[in-house]
Design a protein around this motif. Structure first.
Motif, PDB file in Angstrom:
ATOM      1  N   GLU A 197       0.820  -1.218   0.000  1.00  0.00           N
ATOM      2  CA  GLU A 197       0.000   0.000   0.000  1.00  0.00           C
ATOM      3  C   GLU A 197       0.856   1.273   0.000  1.00  0.00           C
ATOM      4  N   ILE A 198       2.056   1.187  -0.556  1.00  0.00           N
ATOM      5  CA  ILE A 198       2.945   2.345  -0.607  1.00  0.00           C
ATOM      6  C   ILE A 198       2.274   3.516  -1.314  1.00  0.00           C
ATOM      7  N   ALA A 199       1.612   3.272  -2.415  1.00  0.00           N
ATOM      8  CA  ALA A 199       0.980   4.367  -3.167  1.00  0.00           C
ATOM      9  C   ALA A 199      -0.064   5.081  -2.333  1.00  0.00           C
ATOM     10  N   ARG A 200      -0.792   4.339  -1.556  1.00  0.00           N
ATOM     11  CA  ARG A 200      -1.811   4.953  -0.693  1.00  0.00           C
ATOM     12  C   ARG A 200      -1.160   5.845   0.366  1.00  0.00           C
ATOM     13  N   LEU A 201      -0.072   5.373   0.933  1.00  0.00           N
ATOM     14  CA  LEU A 201       0.638   6.172   1.931  1.00  0.00           C
ATOM     15  C   LEU A 201       1.326   7.376   1.278  1.00  0.00           C
ATOM     16  N   GLN A 202       1.821   7.208   0.063  1.00  0.00           N
ATOM     17  CA  GLN A 202       2.417   8.346  -0.648  1.00  0.00           C
ATOM     18  C   GLN A 202       1.393   9.442  -0.902  1.00  0.00           C
ATOM     19  N   ALA A 203       0.146   9.063  -1.072  1.00  0.00           N
ATOM     20  CA  ALA A 203      -0.906  10.051  -1.314  1.00  0.00           C
ATOM     21  C   ALA A 203      -1.100  10.979  -0.120  1.00  0.00           C
ATOM     22  N   LEU A 204      -0.666  10.539   1.055  1.00  0.00           N
ATOM     23  CA  LEU A 204      -0.784  11.378   2.249  1.00  0.00           C
ATOM     24  C   LEU A 204       0.296  12.459   2.301  1.00  0.00           C
ATOM     25  N   ASP A 205       1.338  12.333   1.455  1.00  0.00           N
ATOM     26  CA  ASP A 205       2.426  13.315   1.467  1.00  0.00           C
ATOM     27  C   ASP A 205       1.937  14.739   1.213  1.00  0.00           C
ATOM     28  N   LEU A 231       8.683   7.779   0.978  1.00  0.00           N
ATOM     29  CA  LEU A 231       7.773   8.799   1.501  1.00  0.00           C
ATOM     30  C   LEU A 231       8.513  10.101   1.798  1.00  0.00           C
ATOM     31  N   LYS A 232       7.834  11.228   1.557  1.00  0.00           N
ATOM     32  CA  LYS A 232       8.337  12.526   2.000  1.00  0.00           C
ATOM     33  C   LYS A 232       8.015  12.738   3.482  1.00  0.00           C
ATOM     34  N   THR A 233       6.864  12.235   3.886  1.00  0.00           N
ATOM     35  CA  THR A 233       6.441  12.391   5.276  1.00  0.00           C
ATOM     36  C   THR A 233       7.304  11.532   6.193  1.00  0.00           C
ATOM     37  N   PRO A 234       7.791  12.085   7.302  1.00  0.00           N
ATOM     38  CA  PRO A 234       8.587  11.277   8.231  1.00  0.00           C
ATOM     39  C   PRO A 234       7.772  10.125   8.814  1.00  0.00           C
ATOM     40  N   ILE A 235       8.400   8.973   8.923  1.00  0.00           N
ATOM     41  CA  ILE A 235       7.807   7.857   9.657  1.00  0.00           C
ATOM     42  C   ILE A 235       8.259   7.953  11.107  1.00  0.00           C
ATOM     43  N   CYS A 236       7.320   7.741  12.013  1.00  0.00           N
ATOM     44  CA  CYS A 236       7.637   7.645  13.441  1.00  0.00           C
ATOM     45  C   CYS A 236       7.389   6.210  13.874  1.00  0.00           C
ATOM     46  N   LEU A 237       8.342   5.618  14.581  1.00  0.00           N
ATOM     47  CA  LEU A 237       8.156   4.272  15.102  1.00  0.00           C
ATOM     48  C   LEU A 237       7.711   4.316  16.558  1.00  0.00           C
ATOM     49  N   ASP A 238       6.751   3.444  16.857  1.00  0.00           N
ATOM     50  CA  ASP A 238       6.174   3.343  18.196  1.00  0.00           C
ATOM     51  C   ASP A 238       6.325   1.898  18.674  1.00  0.00           C
ATOM     52  N   GLU A 239       5.390   1.021  18.296  1.00  0.00           N
ATOM     53  CA  GLU A 239       5.398  -0.351  18.794  1.00  0.00           C
ATOM     54  C   GLU A 239       6.680  -1.109  18.480  1.00  0.00           C
ATOM     55  N   SER A 240       7.381  -0.738  17.414  1.00  0.00           N
ATOM     56  CA  SER A 240       8.625  -1.435  17.048  1.00  0.00           C
ATOM     57  C   SER A 240       9.761  -1.169  18.029  1.00  0.00           C
ATOM     58  N   ILE A 241       9.669  -0.097  18.805  1.00  0.00           N
ATOM     59  CA  ILE A 241      10.772   0.301  19.687  1.00  0.00           C
ATOM     60  C   ILE A 241      10.468  -0.158  21.108  1.00  0.00           C
ATOM     61  N   VAL A 242      10.980  -1.342  21.443  1.00  0.00           N
ATOM     62  CA  VAL A 242      10.744  -1.939  22.759  1.00  0.00           C
ATOM     63  C   VAL A 242      12.000  -1.899  23.624  1.00  0.00           C
ATOM     64  N   THR A 243      13.170  -1.835  22.991  1.00  0.00           N
ATOM     65  CA  THR A 243      14.446  -1.804  23.700  1.00  0.00           C
ATOM     66  C   THR A 243      15.313  -0.680  23.144  1.00  0.00           C
ATOM     67  N   PHE A 244      16.401  -0.396  23.837  1.00  0.00           N
ATOM     68  CA  PHE A 244      17.359   0.581  23.326  1.00  0.00           C
ATOM     69  C   PHE A 244      17.916   0.137  21.982  1.00  0.00           C
ATOM     70  N   ASP A 245      18.242  -1.151  21.851  1.00  0.00           N
ATOM     71  CA  ASP A 245      18.816  -1.638  20.596  1.00  0.00           C
ATOM     72  C   ASP A 245      17.824  -1.537  19.440  1.00  0.00           C
ATOM     73  N   ASP A 246      16.535  -1.669  19.720  1.00  0.00           N
ATOM     74  CA  ASP A 246      15.536  -1.440  18.674  1.00  0.00           C
ATOM     75  C   ASP A 246      15.669  -0.022  18.115  1.00  0.00           C
ATOM     76  N   ALA A 247      15.799   0.944  19.010  1.00  0.00           N
ATOM     77  CA  ALA A 247      15.934   2.340  18.582  1.00  0.00           C
ATOM     78  C   ALA A 247      17.223   2.550  17.796  1.00  0.00           C
ATOM     79  N   ARG A 248      18.305   1.998  18.307  1.00  0.00           N
ATOM     80  CA  ARG A 248      19.600   2.144  17.613  1.00  0.00           C
ATOM     81  C   ARG A 248      19.540   1.542  16.212  1.00  0.00           C
ATOM     82  N   ARG A 249      19.005   0.347  16.110  1.00  0.00           N
ATOM     83  CA  ARG A 249      18.937  -0.321  14.803  1.00  0.00           C
ATOM     84  C   ARG A 249      18.037   0.445  13.836  1.00  0.00           C
TER      85      ARG A 249
END
Length: 368
Positions: A197-205, A231-249
């Motif tokens: 669904e990349i095209a759909r998300l790109q439409a939100l740009d 995407l031009k719009t920044p992605i923010c990660l939420d549920e994916s970041i459970v540990t410090f190493d998740d954020a670093r990676r």
């Protein structure tokens, strides 16, 4: 630290309005209040922010209570700690269960700050005396969303987050932009999309969103990197970041340009601050996410959000946003879009013991 006892109180309160995402509608909110007592009579307070069912993470109120009672508290009964940072390493032998860990750890941070006669904000390295307040719209219809947004702007909130999915995204965002063209607007997908669904998300740009939060799978970092490149719009990660190493990676892979830090999701203030410090060094904006929490967790969020890297208004709204009466004295207030960071010792808020008693489901005490 001279900890002599721990109290667990399970509470439940009906929300003023149901909160709706494509995953769940929350009407009643359960939580566990953790109270830590030291030998000098000081008390520290934390809050377990897991939900009653495992729709946001695998944790629930019941599983968190089980971990606290049967594993974490018995370990503290055998092991003394001198600083809250030590608890993170101590509990690392137990996998995941981040919200249960955070409930205990934040209570210890509050107690430690009181023992040091400092505010929690100062102890963590906070530099801001006030923080900007954002708010989340969780309505079922576009009309309800527009009405809520107008009210929130009248109340002084500086940033609005909406919940989106492929069923409502373009129509909802388009209607909001028509009525509020200059609104600081972000969209939270709660993993509602796939790479197809990349095209759909790109439409939100074209709508100038501050960010799109967690569009892909809750445990993904790799596919988000592929999506962010498109995407031009920044992605923010939420549920994916459970540990410090998740954020670093995630930063190293280019999976996002913004990170949402939730104390409960990452296992406590120690890890939350570590993620903040890393992102600050690498010029990655962070903001403090909310969990439909009560005033105790909200107070911890305020202290965390006073750190210098929190450059985006967090989901830290007034107590009156969700509750007829919150469980802290004073309640959390928003004035002209800002929240004052308390200067009193610890979290700077006292428990409203009468209110807690009124909404109490069960309680249990443990001696250390």
């Amino acid at each position: 630290m001279k900890i002599k006892g721990i109290n667990l109180k399970v509470i439940s309160m009906r929300m003023k309005k149901p909160f709706t995402t494509h995953l769940e509608t929350v009407t009643n909110r359960e939580a566990i209040i953790v109270e830590i007592i030291d030998s000098d009579g000081l008390n520290g307070y934390g809050e377990v922010v897991a939900f009653s069912s495992p729709w946001y993470t695998e944790e629930t109120v019941k599983t968190s209570y089980h971990m606290l009672k049967d594993f974490f508290i018995p370990l503290l009964q055998k092991t003394r700690i001198a600083h809250p940072n030590e608890l993170t390493a101590l509990l690392s032998k137990f996998r995941r269960n981040q919200m249960a860990k955070a409930g205990l750890e934040t209570a210890i941070w509050d107690l430690y700050a009181k023992e040091q006669q400092k505010s929690l904000s100062v102890l963590l390295g906070g530099t801001q005396s006030t923080i900007p307040s954002g708010v989340v719209v969780g309505a079922k219809t576009i009309a309800e969303s527009l009405t809520q947004i107008e009210q929130f702007l009248n109340d002084g909130y500086q940033r609005v987050k909406i919940k989106i999915s492929p069923e409502n995204d373009l129509m909802l965002v388009s209607e909001i932009r028509k009525q509020f063209p200059k609104l600081q607007l972000m969209a939270d997908a709660n993993s509602a999309y796939s790479l197809s669904e990349i095209a759909r998300l790109q439409a939100l740009d074209e709508f100038g969103l501050l960010m799109i939060e967690q569009p892909l799978a809750y445990d993904d970092i790799v596919d988000h990197a592929k999506l962010q490149r498109e995407l031009k719009t920044p992605i923010c990660l939420d549920e994916s970041i459970v540990t410090f190493d998740d954020a670093r990676r995630a930063v190293e892979l280019g999976s996002c340009r913004v990170i949402n830090i939730k104390i409960g999701r990452v296992g406590g203030l120690t890890t939350a601050k570590r993620i903040h410090d890393y992102c600050y060094r690498h010029h990655i904006p962070v903001w403090c996410g909310g969990m439909l929490e009560y005033g105790i967790s909200r107070a911890h969020n305020i202290a965390l959000a006073s750190l210098p890297g929190f450059s985006i208004a967090g989901d830290i709204s007034a107590s009156s946003r969700y509750w007829e009466e919150d469980i802290t004295i004073p309640e959390v207030f928003v004035k002209q879009g800002m929240i004052e960071v308390p200067t009193g010792h610890g979290i700077g808020y006292l428990p409203n013991k009468k209110r807690i008693q009124d909404v109490l489901l069960s309680e249990e005490s443990f001696v250390l």
